[in-house]
Design a protein around this motif. Sequence first.
Motif, PDB file in Angstrom:
ATOM      1  N   ILE A 165      23.934 -35.515  -5.305  1.00 19.76           N
ATOM      2  CA  ILE A 165      24.834 -36.142  -4.332  1.00 19.76           C
ATOM      3  C   ILE A 165      24.352 -37.549  -4.027  1.00 19.76           C
ATOM      4  CG2 ILE A 165      25.749 -36.039  -1.970  1.00 19.76           C
ATOM      5  CD1 ILE A 165      26.859 -33.852  -3.768  1.00 19.76           C
ATOM      6  N   SER A 171      19.691 -34.702  -3.766  1.00 24.67           N
ATOM      7  CA  SER A 171      20.357 -35.949  -3.383  1.00 24.67           C
ATOM      8  C   SER A 171      19.338 -37.065  -3.487  1.00 24.67           C
ATOM      9  CB  SER A 171      20.907 -35.866  -1.967  1.00 24.67           C
ATOM     10  OG  SER A 171      19.840 -35.794  -1.027  1.00 24.67           O
ATOM     11  N   LEU A 183      22.843 -31.261   3.689  1.00 25.64           N
ATOM     12  CA  LEU A 183      22.224 -30.913   2.411  1.00 25.64           C
ATOM     13  C   LEU A 183      21.059 -29.952   2.571  1.00 25.64           C
ATOM     14  CD1 LEU A 183      22.336 -34.362   0.595  1.00 25.64           C
ATOM     15  CD2 LEU A 183      23.821 -32.389   0.238  1.00 25.64           C
ATOM     16  N   CYS A 230      25.542 -40.563  -1.446  1.00 28.97           N
ATOM     17  CA  CYS A 230      26.419 -40.989  -0.365  1.00 28.97           C
ATOM     18  C   CYS A 230      26.488 -42.508  -0.356  1.00 28.97           C
ATOM     19  CB  CYS A 230      25.893 -40.470   0.972  1.00 28.97           C
ATOM     20  SG  CYS A 230      26.860 -40.997   2.402  1.00 28.97           S
ATOM     21  N   VAL A 244      31.294 -32.519   0.643  1.00 21.67           N
ATOM     22  CA  VAL A 244      30.104 -32.202  -0.145  1.00 21.67           C
ATOM     23  C   VAL A 244      30.299 -30.891  -0.901  1.00 21.67           C
ATOM     24  CG1 VAL A 244      27.673 -31.531   0.009  1.00 21.67           C
ATOM     25  CG2 VAL A 244      28.502 -33.512   1.300  1.00 21.67           C
TER      26      VAL A 244
END
Length: 239
Positions: free
Chosen positions: A86, A108, A101, A88, A75
């Motif tokens: 971000i 994110s 985070l 995932c 990250v």
Amino acid sequence: MTARPLRQKTIGLLGGSSNVATAEYYRLLNDEVNARLGGWDIAETLIAGMNFGNIEALLRGDDWDGLSRYMAGKVDGLIAGGADVILCVSNTLHKPLEAILADRDIPSIHIVDPTGAAIREAGLNRVALFGTRPVMELGYLRERYETRFGLKIVTPGAAERAEIDRIIFDELVKGDIRDSSKRTYLEIADRLAAEEGAQGLILGCTEIFLLIGQPDRPEFPMFNTTELHCRAAVDFALS
């Protein structure tokens, strides 16, 4: 005429879990941006490709702390590289990702949120969840669906969970798509609909949509977390 370079936010993909899912994310993100902008435009992305062998070993060893440390380094690499958000590529890895985070100043998109919104928009309130064993057996995703979206999450029985997980790790993450496994997944989904009152199914592993999808059960809504996640990321990138 559009001024060039065209400005859009850079999507930082935390990938490698698995490489199959990562490739599908990259394809879907680019297809979605091109569908909206046309021409030759695609998404702007950074990819941190983790070694899935590390992910598998740490998950099997129930080493969430080690997994968190490993993911945190990736990250940080995305942040240093200039990612604006971000993403995932794994439902399972959202468990350590939230804490990672929390200590970093970057937005994110949680995979549950666009999926939960789609389920509510469809008017459903009781849905089944397929995924890896942590996804089905631990509460971190189920609780988010329940508290944020008011959903009741139904999970398969113990033997069914073991077989769903086995198919993911032994087949789907390697791109091995088998008719026998499709039948198994659909049989479990049918049972959850008939016996547990499930109104739909969350494809809560980012490779599952390669095995089963809406055409297999047209009257039983399926929610593809991979596709929904990518659409939400493109909304952010082009906003």
